[in-house]
Design a protein around this motif. Structure first.
Motif, PDB file in Angstrom:
ATOM      1  N   ILE A  74      63.946  49.821  16.415  1.00  0.00           N
ATOM      2  CA  ILE A  74      63.534  49.716  17.828  1.00  0.00           C
ATOM      3  C   ILE A  74      64.241  50.777  18.671  1.00  0.00           C
ATOM      4  O   ILE A  74      63.634  51.426  19.526  1.00  0.00           O
ATOM      5  N   ALA A  75      65.532  50.961  18.398  1.00  0.00           N
ATOM      6  CA  ALA A  75      66.296  51.908  19.215  1.00  0.00           C
ATOM      7  C   ALA A  75      65.800  53.338  19.028  1.00  0.00           C
ATOM      8  O   ALA A  75      65.880  54.158  19.939  1.00  0.00           O
ATOM      9  N   GLY A  76      65.277  53.653  17.827  1.00  0.00           N
ATOM     10  CA  GLY A  76      64.830  55.024  17.588  1.00  0.00           C
ATOM     11  C   GLY A  76      63.395  55.275  18.014  1.00  0.00           C
ATOM     12  O   GLY A  76      62.875  56.370  17.851  1.00  0.00           O
ATOM     13  N   TRP A  77      62.761  54.249  18.549  1.00  0.00           N
ATOM     14  CA  TRP A  77      61.317  54.278  18.848  1.00  0.00           C
ATOM     15  C   TRP A  77      60.866  55.522  19.599  1.00  0.00           C
ATOM     16  O   TRP A  77      59.998  56.257  19.153  1.00  0.00           O
ATOM     17  N   GLU A  78      61.495  55.772  20.760  1.00  0.00           N
ATOM     18  CA  GLU A  78      61.089  56.927  21.567  1.00  0.00           C
ATOM     19  C   GLU A  78      62.049  58.087  21.412  1.00  0.00           C
ATOM     20  O   GLU A  78      61.690  59.234  21.629  1.00  0.00           O
ATOM     21  N   VAL A  79      63.280  57.763  21.041  1.00  0.00           N
ATOM     22  CA  VAL A  79      64.322  58.785  21.077  1.00  0.00           C
ATOM     23  C   VAL A  79      64.110  59.823  19.981  1.00  0.00           C
ATOM     24  O   VAL A  79      64.320  61.011  20.191  1.00  0.00           O
ATOM     25  N   ILE A  80      63.671  59.334  18.804  1.00  0.00           N
ATOM     26  CA  ILE A  80      63.504  60.259  17.678  1.00  0.00           C
ATOM     27  C   ILE A  80      62.121  60.883  17.769  1.00  0.00           C
ATOM     28  O   ILE A  80      61.102  60.200  17.634  1.00  0.00           O
ATOM     29  N   LYS A  81      62.101  62.187  18.015  1.00  0.00           N
ATOM     30  CA  LYS A  81      60.801  62.871  18.125  1.00  0.00           C
ATOM     31  C   LYS A  81      60.576  63.789  16.938  1.00  0.00           C
ATOM     32  O   LYS A  81      59.460  64.087  16.560  1.00  0.00           O
ATOM     33  N   TYR A  82      61.688  64.218  16.330  1.00  0.00           N
ATOM     34  CA  TYR A  82      61.603  65.161  15.218  1.00  0.00           C
ATOM     35  C   TYR A  82      61.550  64.383  13.902  1.00  0.00           C
ATOM     36  O   TYR A  82      62.466  63.617  13.596  1.00  0.00           O
ATOM     37  N   LYS A  83      60.459  64.542  13.137  1.00  0.00           N
ATOM     38  CA  LYS A  83      60.312  63.895  11.830  1.00  0.00           C
ATOM     39  C   LYS A  83      60.587  62.392  11.898  1.00  0.00           C
ATOM     40  O   LYS A  83      61.426  61.857  11.166  1.00  0.00           O
TER      41      LYS A  83
END
Lengths: 505, 651
Positions: free
Chosen positions: A103-112
């Motif tokens: 859930i925490a990486g939902w929007e934050v991670i954009k690369y791969k």
């Protein structure tokens, strides 16, 4: 019957399958299905792990939910799974945290993003495998395999010096595990089996016990990590992305401590008894020395990393108090509190340090800095976030009513019984832990708005509130009513202590 | 309604108020926040009256039972539960009464503050924590309450979090208290080790059996186990109740809003240490050594902190040092085994000191947050109600016969004069001189604020007026018990009010000896007039009047002529400087050194990267051998063959 289901296999292979599916869904770019698939599988795994708690029989120390299938029959290697009161909480912690990380990486991670989610899901399965394995080879396979996704997470999604940190992390932990392999092979030749339970029963002479003990110690001490093999951790944390730091602190550090209770105490009891001073010494150095080092940190992640090492010192201390207590009047009364305290501290530290890394991540996502000096007066612009941050900081300080207190309290109670000075030195964390944690809070959260960056901060969004809110509930619940967690452990810990004080010579 | 539910209601009502005001402050608004919290505390107070009636007047049996098991490990059950006896019943009343009044006062004092709801949430949370502390029936819950009140104190000292001085003070308060908590926790660990229970009843029952047991903490030295336990526990009390040398946080805690200075840092939380020692009287009575330690520390605090009150110019700090000094008096009472007198002084002090703080607060808001008494003066005619209340509070504080403080303080002085343990003579002298000092600094402040020349700026003077009713009514409500509470001296001290909740060994029972001459409150006044204390107080007032109203030119000259002494007092005996230099800066420097030298240079530099570098260096050497020329390899093979052959031949 639900209890007939292969629950342990499910919590190992379900997330791995989910990881593979996520990878497939993410082929040729960041597909829209990537995140939902990852979320569904992480939640499904969490749900699958709940019966481990609800159906658990607290009256026995014997392994439960066991599964055994021959794997490599030539060497009598089995796919052998099972859990007791020591491993169940750790599996639940793992499945709980993976949901939050997704859930925490939902929007934050954009690369791969697909690879990111997949790495965490696969790692979840492997970590559950470590906690559930009852076969040494199986354990070793999971133990080593787990390094790969974490290596990738740090190396791909990490910060500036990610390659240095990733390699340092890999070499440290890999070199440690080589000795683990040697020890496992020796035990196989002695016992004719790779079953951990057979290892527990095999008789060993003093010298081989000491050598095996030292081999285990190197392997597990690196993971805990204990002083002086701890310096990879601050680097790894600083460079890892938020999710990586969270899993590293919340789950991976527990692997080492888990090894202490699953391998060292029951397999090499005489060596443990002879060398308990070494573990106690290193633990107390961790508590005092590392706390002082934490005081000097200027990078929030480094500070929390050092704080983790210091808190893990309580875990190893609690595990090895039994011999000093037993030496007094040949009773283990009082030692169970130390071991259970260490185990509670593992779980609590998982929640608290995980939460603190999430908090730093929240700030990093906005200002792209981890330096304490780049913040100041965050409460003015992020009041909700500040409340959470202060709560978790207080849990880190071990305030009663939060989970942080329970383990420290139990270990200090037990340490006093072992030796007044152990308790005094361990107790110094009351002051030092408060000093480095709350001094950071003072500089980051309180005060006037320090700069324009802080002025433009926006408070938590719904997703972040959910993640921190769930952790806050866990931290408070465990602090106000730890009995259900500790009751899970009694039988297993009592059995462990019997093993620890029974000579194998 | 069964009594269990009443006890639960007492603690849960303020907790509920705190949660509602804290989490839903936005939704319920400012008025909603103060209503819900005041209602919560009012319910507690009402139920507290019920409990008091039940225990004290109806003679109900002592209640000691568990609410739930917090944790069970190693055969020991750690529980949350209540012990309701006379001591608890009285403490509940003191806490809820002062808290209720402070809640009401806060409506006026914090009127314009943006953190209004948060403030009410905190003070209700404090009330909950303090009640858990005084109602505990075991050490774990005591520690829970102990830390929880510390937490709220931390949050409230730093309530105005943009002020650097406030967030410095709250960190300092937390850390100093943590030093005490370390001692306290080790004391609890010792109790657990020797009694295998943390339940008061179990421990107190078994304590006499352990009175001869010794332990060698440092090999070769024998410590009485009970003495060790008592001293460790008392270290906790020293931090919470601000006894020298762990007193340094309390003056700085004045950075918090004035209502909490009254509630937390005067009336209730800081007296938790006093309460704890009184609660532990069955243990302390078994160790004369620890009683002497308590007595001497209390005496030093009472006198040395009072003296510092003389040189303070901040109105709240004068009252703060006065609190320190009065806590010293209470501690002296405990050391002299006059626990009941200590608790009695705790009660009267709660009333008159809360009154003094709230009256000071009334002055502060009238002068728009001016706290320097050198910029006040002549306020009497602008603020008659505040003036009268402050006068009553001051008279009670310095122990003028008839006012509450007289009875409780004189009882302590009398009790110490009968004490025979080591340090009693020293303590008696300290508390007597302390009476003069108390009167002097109290009336120095009183005269500088309310009498003499009006030294405030013209602008401030133009807006001067008496505070509104929401502030003056609480003052009046506190002024009443500040006068009359003392007349309960007979029942509370000499008629066995505390029954079995406080234990005193017959050979230590100084209050019984004081009571031999007791013929009622008026008789006690007559007896007091025959002793030195009253005249010392009068002398103190007279001296203050002379120096600050008649000849205000003298004090600056005195300060100048005894420069080193004045500096010593002005720097507060250099306690802060020493702590800052040795512990704060020292800790930071040590941490930096360990990090840079230990972690970075030795472990990472030499061991880790050193290993990596030497492997690199070594492989560089080896690489030289691998030249890639066939004749080099052939040559090496021939040399090797020759060596092997000769080895075979020789062996």
């Amino acid at each position: 019957m639900l209890s007939d289901w292969p629950i342990l296999s499910l919590v190992i292979w379900l997330p791995i399958a989910g990881g593979v599916l996520t990878l497939l869904a993410g082929r040729g770019g960041d597909g829209p299905a990537v995140r939902p698939i990852a979320l569904v599988f992480s939640i499904a795994t969490f749900i699958a792990s709940i019966p481990l708690y609800t159906l658990f029989d607290t009256t026995t120390y014997r392994m439960q939910f066991t599964e055994q299938v021959p794997w490599i029959t030539t060497f009598s290697i089995n796919y052998h799974l099972g859990v007791d009161g020591i491993s169940v909480p750790l599996i639940l912690l793992t499945t709980f945290f993976t949901v939050l990380v997704v859930i925490a990486g939902w929007e934050v991670i954009k690369y791969k993003a697909a690879q990111y989610m997949a790495a965490f899901l696969i790692m979840e399965g492997l970590m559950n495998g470590v906690f559930a394995s009852l076969d040494a080879v199986l354990f070793y396979v999971f133990w080593e395999a787990m390094l790969v996704p974490m290596f990738l997470i740090i190396g791909i999604w990490g910060g500036q010096r990610r390659v240095y940190a990733a390699i340092k992390f890999f070499l440290y932990t890999f070199l440690g595990s080589v000795l683990l392999l040697v020890a496992i092979l020796y035990l196989y030749f002695e016992s004719g089996s790779f079953s951990l339970l057979d290892f527990h029963d095999v008789r060993l002479e003093r010298v081989p016990q000491i050598l095996i003990f030292l081999g285990f110690l190197v392997a597990f001490a690196v993971k805990v990590p204990m002083w002086p093999v701890h310096t990879w951790l601050p680097d790894a944390h600083v460079e890892a992305p938020t999710g990586g730091s969270v899993i590293l602190a919340a789950i991976m550090l527990k692997m080492g401590a888990y090894g202490f209770v699953r391998f060292m105490l029951p397999i090499t009891p005489d060596a443990s008894s002879e060398l308990d001073w070494l573990i106690i010494l290193l633990s107390l150095i961790a508590v005092v020395y590392i706390a002082l080092v934490a005081l000097a940190q200027e990078d929030m992640k480094k500070l929390i990393a050092y704080s983790s090492i210091s808190h893990m010192g309580f875990v190893t201390l609690g595990f090895f108090l039994v011999f000093s207590i037993f030496a007094q009047n040949h009773e283990v009364a009082g030692a169970a509190m130390g071991v259970e305290g260490g185990l509670v501290q593992m779980i609590s530290h998982g929640f608290v340090s995980g939460a603190l890394f999430f908090c730093v991540g929240v700030m990093y996502d906005r200002l792209h800095s981890r330096q304490i000096s780049d913040y100041g007066g965050v409460v003015n612009t992020m009041p909700v976030f500040a409340s959470f941050f202060v709560l978790f900081a207080l849990a880190n300080v071990g305030l009663p009513g939060t989970s942080g207190f329970v383990g420290e309290f139990m270990v200090i109670m037990s340490a006093f019984k072992a030796n007044f000075w152990y308790a005094l030195l361990a107790g110094s964390t009351l002051v030092l832990g408060a000093a480095y944690t709350l001094w950071m809070v003072k500089r980051v959260v309180f005060g006037d708005i320090a700069n324009d960056g802080v002025r433009e901060l926006t408070d938590l969004n719904g997703r972040e509130t959910f993640v921190l809110g769930s952790l806050a509930i866990a931290v408070l619940l465990l602090g106000v009513w730890p009995a259900p967690l500790v009751d899970l452990m009694h039988s297993s810990v009592a059995h462990l202590l019997e093993q620890a004080v029974a000579s194998k010579l | 309604m069964s009594m269990e539910n009443v006890y639960l209601g007492i603690v849960l009502a303020p907790l509920l108020g705190a949660i509602v005001a804290g989490l839903f402050g936005q939704q319920i608004g400012r008025a909603g926040a103060h209503w819900v919290t005041i209602l919560g505390v009012a319910i507690s107070f009402a139920l507290g009256l019920l409990v008091f009636k039940d225990v004290v007047f109806d003679g109900a049996a002592i209640y000691n039972d568990t609410v739930y098991t917090w944790l069970a490990s190693d055969g020991v059950r750690f529980e949350i539960g209540f012990l309701i006896d006379q001591l608890t019943a009285l403490m509940i009343l003191i806490v809820t009464f002062v808290s209720l009044i402070v809640h009401i006062y806060t409506i006026g004092y914090m009127r314009d503050d943006p953190g209004y709801q948060r403030f009410f949430s905190y003070i209700s949370l404090f009330t909950f924590s303090m009640l858990m502390l005084v109602m505990a029936n075991n050490f774990v819950q005591l520690f829970f309450g102990w830390e929880a009140v510390g937490l709220v104190s931390y949050l409230l000292i730093g309530f105005w979090y943009t002020r650097e001085s406030a967030i410095y003070a709250n960190l300092k308060a937390f850390l100093v208290n943590r030093v005490g908590d370390l001692g306290f926790l080790l004391g609890i660990a010792a109790v657990l080790m020797y009694f295998n229970s943390l339940d008061y009843a179990d421990v107190f029952r078994a304590a006499p059996l352990l009175s001869n047991l010794t332990v060698a903490i440092i090999p070769g030295t024998e410590w009485s186990v009970i003495t060790l336990i008592c001293i460790l526990l008392f270290i906790g009390a020293m931090a919470k109740s601000a006894q020298v040398p762990l007193h340094v946080w309390l003056p700085d805690s004045m950075e918090g809003p004035t209502p909490i200075s009254a509630l937390i840092h005067a009336a209730t939380m800081v007296t938790a240490g006093i309460f704890m020692v009184a609660r532990m009287s069955p243990l302390f009575e078994l160790s004369e050594t620890s009683l002497s330690v308590v007595l001497v520390i209390g005496a030093v605090t009472a006198l040395s902190m009072g003296i510092l009150g003389i040189v303070q110019n901040d109105i709240k700090r004068v009252v703060a040092y006065s609190t320190l000094s009065q806590l010293g008096y209470m501690t002296v009472a405990l050391g002299a085994s006059a626990y009941a007198a200590g608790i009695f002084h705790l009660m009267t002090h709660a009333f008159f000191k809360a009154l003094l703080f709230l009256a000071a607060g009334s002055v502060i808001i009238a002068l728009h947050h001016e706290q320097d008494i050198r910029k006040m003066g002549g306020l009497r005619k602008y603020m008659p109600v505040t003036y009268a209340c402050m006068l009553i509070g001051s008279l009670a504080l310095i122990g003028v016969p008839g006012f509450a403080g007289f009875f409780s303080k004189d009882a302590i002085i009398e009790a110490v004069s009968h004490a025979e343990i080591a340090g009693a003579g020293f303590a008696y002298i300290c508390v007597l001189i302390g009476v003069f000092v108390t009167a002097f600094y109290s009336f120095r402040m009183f005269f500088l604020v309310f009498h003499g020349k009006e030294r405030m700026e013209a602008h401030a003077r133009a807006h001067l007026h008496e505070s509104p009713a929401v502030i003056t009514v609480p003052l009046i409500l506190l002024a009443i018990p500040s006068v009359i509470a003392g007349y309960y001296i007979g029942p509370i001290l000499f008629d066995g009010f505390f029954a079995d909740s406080i234990k005193v060994a017959p050979e230590h029972d100084v209050l019984a000896r004081v009571g031999e001459h007791f013929t009622g409150a008026l008789g006690f006044i007559g007896h007091g007039l025959a002793g030195p204390a009253v005249y010392l107080a009068a002398a103190g007032v007279a001296a203050a009047w002379y120096f600050y109203l008649q000849r205000p030119d003298i004090p600056p000259k005195l300060a100048a002529s005894a420069g080193w002494l004045y500096r010593l007092l002005d720097r507060k005996y250099y306690a802060d400087d020493i702590n800052e230099f040795v512990f704060a800066a020292g800790g930071r420097r040590l941490g930096r050194a360990l990090w840079k030298v230990g972690d970075a240079t030795l472990i990472d530099g030499v061991m880790v990267n050193g290993t990596a570098n030497s492997i690199g260096w070594f492989s560089g050497l080896i690489r030289q051998v691998q030249t890639g020329y066939l004749y080099h390899y052939a040559f090496a093979m021939i040399v090797g063959l020759l060596l092997l052959l000769s080895w075979f031949v020789v062996s």
